[in-house]
Motif scaffolding. Structure first.
Motif, PDB file in Angstrom:
ATOM      1  N   LEU A 111     -16.624  23.627  21.445  1.00  0.00           N
ATOM      2  CA  LEU A 111     -15.782  22.465  21.168  1.00  0.00           C
ATOM      3  C   LEU A 111     -16.138  21.947  19.778  1.00  0.00           C
ATOM      4  CD1 LEU A 111     -16.016  20.631  24.590  1.00  0.00           C
ATOM      5  CD2 LEU A 111     -13.934  21.549  23.573  1.00  0.00           C
ATOM      6  N   LEU A 112     -15.131  21.871  18.915  1.00  0.00           N
ATOM      7  CA  LEU A 112     -15.348  21.287  17.595  1.00  0.00           C
ATOM      8  C   LEU A 112     -15.390  19.777  17.782  1.00  0.00           C
ATOM      9  CD1 LEU A 112     -15.599  21.636  14.529  1.00  0.00           C
ATOM     10  CD2 LEU A 112     -13.099  21.450  14.413  1.00  0.00           C
ATOM     11  N   THR A 113     -16.534  19.195  17.460  1.00  0.00           N
ATOM     12  CA  THR A 113     -16.794  17.777  17.697  1.00  0.00           C
ATOM     13  C   THR A 113     -16.909  17.063  16.357  1.00  0.00           C
ATOM     14  OG1 THR A 113     -18.114  18.479  19.604  1.00  0.00           O
ATOM     15  CG2 THR A 113     -18.321  16.174  18.915  1.00  0.00           C
ATOM     16  N   THR A 114     -16.114  16.009  16.175  1.00  0.00           N
ATOM     17  CA  THR A 114     -16.169  15.218  14.949  1.00  0.00           C
ATOM     18  C   THR A 114     -16.402  13.767  15.339  1.00  0.00           C
ATOM     19  OG1 THR A 114     -14.610  16.721  13.874  1.00  0.00           O
ATOM     20  CG2 THR A 114     -14.917  14.572  12.845  1.00  0.00           C
ATOM     21  N   VAL A 115     -17.416  13.157  14.760  1.00  0.00           N
ATOM     22  CA  VAL A 115     -17.705  11.748  15.025  1.00  0.00           C
ATOM     23  C   VAL A 115     -17.729  11.026  13.685  1.00  0.00           C
ATOM     24  CG1 VAL A 115     -19.255  10.094  16.134  1.00  0.00           C
ATOM     25  CG2 VAL A 115     -19.171  12.453  16.962  1.00  0.00           C
ATOM     26  N   THR A 116     -16.917   9.952  13.592  1.00  0.00           N
ATOM     27  CA  THR A 116     -16.914   9.141  12.373  1.00  0.00           C
ATOM     28  C   THR A 116     -17.392   7.733  12.706  1.00  0.00           C
ATOM     29  OG1 THR A 116     -14.572   8.600  12.676  1.00  0.00           O
ATOM     30  CG2 THR A 116     -15.093  10.472  11.232  1.00  0.00           C
TER      31      THR A 116
END
Length: 165
Positions: free
Chosen positions: A106-111
């Motif tokens: 899973l490509l996980t992006t947290v901003t």
């Protein structure tokens, strides 16, 4: 292409400065206090740099669930990107023991976005190099993902309040 994939989006605002919220996602002492609610979370490794690994074990009911994240981007204190996977006890990427068709990656992006005295955290999960069965499994699970992540966000809010008390 990625816009056609099912995407999980979690957004929460926390009453805390961005640097502190970032720390709760990147400090191996703080991360287990909110990540993996209702489980004992053990951080085996946390190498916070592109190509670095975050290896974790969640224990509950006498069982262990192993996960690994390989960081792609680390831009303090604004953005984390990693590939998230279920693994065996030796950290080899494997099918999820609970859901065999769960996406291997899973490509996980947290901003982390400052909003006055608050910080808005936005997390997205997108199947990465996934099969049709994995995409279908993820799409079917989307509605239930808020339960686990929501419980974690509740704990994170409590931790942030405690750290500022």
């Amino acid at each position: 292409m990625s816009s056609e994939l099912p995407t999980y989006v979690l957004e929460r605002a926390f009453d805390a400065p961005r640097e502190l919220v970032w720390k709760t996602w990147t400090d191996p002492k703080l991360l287990p206090r909110w990540y993996g609610p209702r489980a004992e979370t053990i951080i085996h490794r946390l190498d916070l740099k592109p190509g670095g690994l975050w290896l974790l074990e969640m224990k509950w009911g006498g069982k262990s669930n192993y996960q690994r994240a390989e960081y792609i981007e680390v831009i303090a204190p604004e953005r984390l990107v990693w590939l998230h996977a279920s693994t065996d006890a030796n950290w080899n990427v494997t099918a999820s023991s609970m859901m065999p068709d769960w996406p291997r990656l899973l490509l996980t992006t947290v901003t982390f976005e400052p909003m006055g005295a608050q910080t808005r955290v936005r997390l997205t999960w997108v199947p990465h190099h996934a099969s049709a069965a994995e995409i279908s499994c993820f799409a079917a699970a989307l509605a239930n993902l808020d339960k686990g992540w929501g419980a974690g966000m509740q704990l994170l809010g409590e931790l942030l309040a405690e750290l500022q008390a």
